[in-house]
Design a protein around this motif. Structure first.
Motif, mmCIF file in Angstrom:
data_model
loop_
_atom_site.group_PDB
_atom_site.id
_atom_site.type_symbol
_atom_site.label_atom_id
_atom_site.label_comp_id
_atom_site.label_asym_id
_atom_site.label_seq_id
_atom_site.Cartn_x
_atom_site.Cartn_y
_atom_site.Cartn_z
ATOM 1 N N LYS A 160 0.869 -1.182 0.000
ATOM 2 C CA LYS A 160 0.000 0.000 0.000
ATOM 3 C C LYS A 160 0.900 1.224 0.000
ATOM 4 O O LYS A 160 1.475 1.575 1.024
ATOM 5 N N GLY A 161 1.031 1.837 -1.171
ATOM 6 C CA GLY A 161 1.958 2.952 -1.289
ATOM 7 C C GLY A 161 3.377 2.443 -1.139
ATOM 8 O O GLY A 161 3.788 1.472 -1.771
ATOM 9 N N SER A 162 4.124 3.086 -0.262
ATOM 10 C CA SER A 162 5.518 2.692 -0.044
ATOM 11 C C SER A 162 5.678 1.673 1.077
ATOM 12 O O SER A 162 6.784 1.240 1.389
ATOM 13 N N THR A 163 4.561 1.298 1.684
ATOM 14 C CA THR A 163 4.624 0.354 2.807
ATOM 15 C C THR A 163 4.106 -1.027 2.399
ATOM 16 O O THR A 163 3.298 -1.155 1.485
ATOM 17 N N LYS A 164 4.583 -2.027 3.113
ATOM 18 C CA LYS A 164 4.119 -3.393 2.906
ATOM 19 C C LYS A 164 3.796 -4.007 4.262
ATOM 20 O O LYS A 164 4.465 -3.726 5.250
ATOM 21 N N ARG A 165 2.778 -4.841 4.281
ATOM 22 C CA ARG A 165 2.463 -5.566 5.511
ATOM 23 C C ARG A 165 2.284 -7.047 5.200
ATOM 24 O O ARG A 165 1.721 -7.400 4.163
ATOM 25 N N VAL A 166 2.769 -7.871 6.087
ATOM 26 C CA VAL A 166 2.700 -9.316 5.911
ATOM 27 C C VAL A 166 1.606 -9.859 6.816
ATOM 28 O O VAL A 166 1.612 -9.624 8.025
ATOM 29 N N LEU A 167 0.659 -10.583 6.229
ATOM 30 C CA LEU A 167 -0.505 -11.092 6.953
ATOM 31 C C LEU A 167 -0.531 -12.606 6.915
ATOM 32 O O LEU A 167 -0.137 -13.223 5.923
ATOM 33 N N ARG A 168 -1.020 -13.197 7.978
ATOM 34 C CA ARG A 168 -1.056 -14.649 8.103
ATOM 35 C C ARG A 168 -2.344 -15.223 7.534
ATOM 36 O O ARG A 168 -3.440 -14.760 7.852
ATOM 37 N N LEU A 169 -2.216 -16.218 6.660
ATOM 38 C CA LEU A 169 -3.384 -16.908 6.104
ATOM 39 C C LEU A 169 -3.868 -17.977 7.076
ATOM 40 O O LEU A 169 -3.061 -18.679 7.675
ATOM 41 N N ASP A 170 -5.185 -18.118 7.210
ATOM 42 C CA ASP A 170 -5.706 -19.194 8.060
ATOM 43 C C ASP A 170 -6.016 -20.418 7.200
ATOM 44 O O ASP A 170 -5.878 -20.392 5.979
ATOM 45 N N GLY A 171 -6.442 -21.494 7.832
ATOM 46 C CA GLY A 171 -6.688 -22.747 7.127
ATOM 47 C C GLY A 171 -7.737 -22.662 6.043
ATOM 48 O O GLY A 171 -7.538 -23.147 4.929
ATOM 49 N N ALA A 172 -8.891 -22.020 6.337
ATOM 50 C CA ALA A 172 -9.989 -21.957 5.370
ATOM 51 C C ALA A 172 -9.592 -21.173 4.133
ATOM 52 O O ALA A 172 -9.866 -21.578 2.995
ATOM 53 N N LEU A 173 -8.928 -20.054 4.327
ATOM 54 C CA LEU A 173 -8.505 -19.223 3.202
ATOM 55 C C LEU A 173 -7.392 -19.899 2.415
ATOM 56 O O LEU A 173 -7.380 -19.871 1.182
ATOM 57 N N ASN A 174 -6.502 -20.523 3.120
ATOM 58 C CA ASN A 174 -5.433 -21.267 2.457
ATOM 59 C C ASN A 174 -6.005 -22.351 1.556
ATOM 60 O O ASN A 174 -5.555 -22.559 0.425
ATOM 61 N N GLN A 175 -7.019 -23.050 2.057
ATOM 62 C CA GLN A 175 -7.648 -24.135 1.303
ATOM 63 C C GLN A 175 -8.309 -23.613 0.037
ATOM 64 O O GLN A 175 -8.214 -24.221 -1.032
ATOM 65 N N SER A 176 -8.991 -22.478 0.136
ATOM 66 C CA SER A 176 -9.646 -21.887 -1.035
ATOM 67 C C SER A 176 -8.624 -21.501 -2.092
ATOM 68 O O SER A 176 -8.862 -21.666 -3.295
ATOM 69 N N LEU A 177 -7.481 -20.988 -1.653
ATOM 70 C CA LEU A 177 -6.436 -20.591 -2.603
ATOM 71 C C LEU A 177 -5.799 -21.807 -3.261
ATOM 72 O O LEU A 177 -5.496 -21.789 -4.458
ATOM 73 N N LEU A 178 -5.616 -22.867 -2.513
ATOM 74 C CA LEU A 178 -5.048 -24.090 -3.080
ATOM 75 C C LEU A 178 -5.936 -24.656 -4.175
ATOM 76 O O LEU A 178 -5.449 -25.218 -5.166
ATOM 77 N N MET A 179 -7.262 -24.492 -4.009
ATOM 78 C CA MET A 179 -8.211 -25.051 -4.973
ATOM 79 C C MET A 179 -8.159 -24.340 -6.321
ATOM 80 O O MET A 179 -8.519 -24.911 -7.346
ATOM 81 N N ILE A 180 -7.729 -23.076 -6.323
ATOM 82 C CA ILE A 180 -7.715 -22.341 -7.594
ATOM 83 C C ILE A 180 -6.298 -22.129 -8.125
ATOM 84 O O ILE A 180 -6.131 -21.657 -9.251
ATOM 85 N N LYS A 181 -5.290 -22.473 -7.347
ATOM 86 C CA LYS A 181 -3.911 -22.204 -7.766
ATOM 87 C C LYS A 181 -3.536 -22.937 -9.048
ATOM 88 O O LYS A 181 -2.857 -22.384 -9.914
#
Length: 253
Positions: free
Chosen positions: A157-178
């Motif tokens: 976001k602009g000049s800054t970056k933030r690192v966020l932790r994925l949880d199990g449900a979201l991780n699973q959804s991403l794996l299904m479309i990767k």
């Protein structure tokens, strides 16, 4: 009739009333809790005066809880009148429908959002609910920003970056479309915010939550983090805010 005998009679009437309700166990428990509290605050008899006293006690509760308690008591009063246990039909006045900050900040049950059909609407809802992303941030996500092995998402976001932790449900959804699309933008191509809002609205409606918006989902992320004990400065960082000033209302609630 003494107060003691009145309370015993009222307890029996509440039990009889509950036996007539065809509801889930959790709803029955809610009815029982509200009516037991009503019985404890009523002494001597049920009349216009005692109900007015009870209504004054309700003012200490937030509007959403007041509405639930009024509904339970009014159903009980109607039952007593129809049975002939009350000589006149009495009822509590309905609470005025006012959109208050306290109501808006109420924690919602959103389990259905995890169980709906896979697609951009579900993915957007989970990213906002679980990570607190803005819709615009979600649209700009690139697969290069997502590390499923370590379960993290990097949001610029602009000049800054933030690192966020994925949880199990979201991780699973991403794996299904990767496997279908593992390069470029997360959604495959650029889309407008209007398109995304429509996807979200279609999805939440299909899940039986038509009133839920992207803004509400982001609020729910905030409330969940506060429940976990996340401090204001850390929460501001997670949301990409420059300061926690705008979060004060959540912590006051």
């Amino acid at each position: 009739m003494t107060i003691s005998s009145f309370q015993k009679q009222l307890a029996t009437q509440i039990t009889e009333f509950l036996s007539t309700k065809t509801v889930s166990d959790s709803s029955r428990q809610a009815y029982a809790y509200d009516l037991k509290q009503f019985a404890n605050l009523i002494s001597g008899q049920i009349d216009a005066t005692s109900l007015k006293v009870y209504e004054n006690q309700l003012k200490d509760w937030k509007p959403s809880v007041q509405k639930r308690k009024r509904s339970a008591v009014n159903q009980f009063l109607r039952y007593l009148y129809q049975k002939g246990d009350l000589s006149e039909f009495l009822t509590l006045s309905e609470i005025a429908r006012v959109s208050t900050q306290e109501e808006e900040l109420e924690r919602l049950e959103l389990l259905a959002l995890y169980e709906g059909q896979e697609g951009p609407g579900k993915l957007a809802c989970l990213f906002i609910l679980e990570l607190g992303l803005l819709p615009s941030e979600f649209l700009e996500l690139d697969w290069a920003d997502i590390d499923l092995a370590f379960g993290i998402v990097t949001v610029a976001k602009g000049s800054t970056k933030r690192v966020l932790r994925l949880d199990g449900a979201l991780n699973q959804s991403l794996l299904m479309i990767k496997n279908e699309n593992s390069q470029g933008l997360l959604l495959g191509k650029p889309f407008t915010r209007q398109w995304l809002y429509k996807q979200i609205q279609t999805y939440v409606t299909a899940c039986g939550l038509p009133g839920v918006t992207a803004q509400i989902l982001r609020q729910q992320f905030i409330l969940r983090q506060i429940e976990k004990g996340t401090g204001a400065f850390e929460l501001a960082r997670l949301l990409g805010l420059k300061s926690p000033v705008t979060l004060e209302k959540y912590y006051k609630t």
